[in-house]
Design a protein around this motif. Structure first.
Motif, PDB file in Angstrom:
ATOM      1  N   THR A  55       0.834  -1.200   0.000  1.00 38.06           N
ATOM      2  CA  THR A  55       0.000   0.000   0.000  1.00 38.06           C
ATOM      3  C   THR A  55       0.874   1.257   0.000  1.00 38.06           C
ATOM      4  O   THR A  55       0.602   2.208  -0.732  1.00 38.06           O
ATOM      5  CB  THR A  55      -0.950   0.014   1.221  1.00 38.06           C
ATOM      6  N   GLN A  56       1.931   1.256   0.784  1.00 37.93           N
ATOM      7  CA  GLN A  56       2.846   2.410   0.818  1.00 37.93           C
ATOM      8  C   GLN A  56       3.492   2.624  -0.548  1.00 37.93           C
ATOM      9  O   GLN A  56       3.593   3.767  -1.023  1.00 37.93           O
ATOM     10  CB  GLN A  56       3.917   2.192   1.876  1.00 37.93           C
ATOM     11  N   VAL A  57       3.934   1.548  -1.183  1.00 36.55           N
ATOM     12  CA  VAL A  57       4.572   1.672  -2.496  1.00 36.55           C
ATOM     13  C   VAL A  57       3.545   2.119  -3.533  1.00 36.55           C
ATOM     14  O   VAL A  57       3.832   2.972  -4.381  1.00 36.55           O
ATOM     15  CB  VAL A  57       5.229   0.328  -2.908  1.00 36.55           C
ATOM     16  N   PHE A  58       2.331   1.586  -3.457  1.00 40.66           N
ATOM     17  CA  PHE A  58       1.277   1.981  -4.385  1.00 40.66           C
ATOM     18  C   PHE A  58       0.993   3.484  -4.249  1.00 40.66           C
ATOM     19  O   PHE A  58       0.897   4.192  -5.248  1.00 40.66           O
ATOM     20  CB  PHE A  58       0.008   1.170  -4.102  1.00 40.66           C
ATOM     21  N   ARG A  59       0.895   3.966  -3.036  1.00 38.23           N
ATOM     22  CA  ARG A  59       0.658   5.403  -2.811  1.00 38.23           C
ATOM     23  C   ARG A  59       1.804   6.242  -3.371  1.00 38.23           C
ATOM     24  O   ARG A  59       1.592   7.320  -3.915  1.00 38.23           O
ATOM     25  CB  ARG A  59       0.462   5.681  -1.335  1.00 38.23           C
ATOM     26  N   ALA A  60       3.020   5.747  -3.235  1.00 35.95           N
ATOM     27  CA  ALA A  60       4.174   6.481  -3.772  1.00 35.95           C
ATOM     28  C   ALA A  60       4.107   6.561  -5.296  1.00 35.95           C
ATOM     29  O   ALA A  60       4.488   7.560  -5.892  1.00 35.95           O
ATOM     30  CB  ALA A  60       5.480   5.808  -3.340  1.00 35.95           C
ATOM     31  N   CYS A  61       3.586   5.516  -5.935  1.00 34.99           N
ATOM     32  CA  CYS A  61       3.428   5.532  -7.392  1.00 34.99           C
ATOM     33  C   CYS A  61       2.405   6.573  -7.825  1.00 34.99           C
ATOM     34  O   CYS A  61       2.525   7.150  -8.899  1.00 34.99           O
ATOM     35  CB  CYS A  61       2.987   4.154  -7.904  1.00 34.99           C
ATOM     36  N   LEU A  62       1.409   6.796  -6.998  1.00 39.01           N
ATOM     37  CA  LEU A  62       0.360   7.749  -7.329  1.00 39.01           C
ATOM     38  C   LEU A  62       0.789   9.203  -7.135  1.00 39.01           C
ATOM     39  O   LEU A  62       0.184  10.106  -7.717  1.00 39.01           O
ATOM     40  CB  LEU A  62      -0.900   7.483  -6.493  1.00 39.01           C
ATOM     41  N   SER A  63       1.820   9.418  -6.327  1.00 44.48           N
ATOM     42  CA  SER A  63       2.229  10.796  -6.050  1.00 44.48           C
ATOM     43  C   SER A  63       3.271  11.300  -7.026  1.00 44.48           C
ATOM     44  O   SER A  63       3.759  10.662  -7.865  1.00 44.48           O
ATOM     45  CB  SER A  63       2.731  10.940  -4.636  1.00 44.48           C
TER      46      SER A  63
END
Length: 63
Positions: A55-63
Motif C-alpha cells: 500500500t505504501q509503495v502503491f501510494r508512492a506511485c500515485l504521487s
C-alpha cells in the motif's frame, strides 16, 4: 562490482512497482513479483505487514 545504494534500491523498487501496478492492478501484485522485477531481495514478512508495504509503495506511485 559496485555495492548498491539504499536509494538506488528504493528507486528500482518504486519503478518496478509502478510498472507492475499499471500492468496487473493493485490486487494482483505481490511482494515476490516486486522483488523479482526490481532485482531486490525483499524479505518475507507477515501478510499484514506485506499489505501495508504494498500500500505504501502503491501510494508512492500515485504521487
Amino acid at each position: 562490482m559496485e555495492p548498491r545504494s539504499r536509494e538506488g534500491t528504493r528507486r528500482r523498487i518504486l519503478d518496478a512497482a509502478c510498472r507492475l501496478f499499471a500492468e496487473h492492478g493493485y490486487d494482483e501484485v505481490t511482494m515476490r513479483m516486486l522483488g523479482a522485477a526490481a532485482n531486490a531481495n525483499i524479505a518475507l514478512s507477515p501478510r499484514e505487514e506485506t499489505v501495508s508495504r504494498l500500500t505504501q509503495v502503491f501510494r508512492a506511485c500515485l504521487s
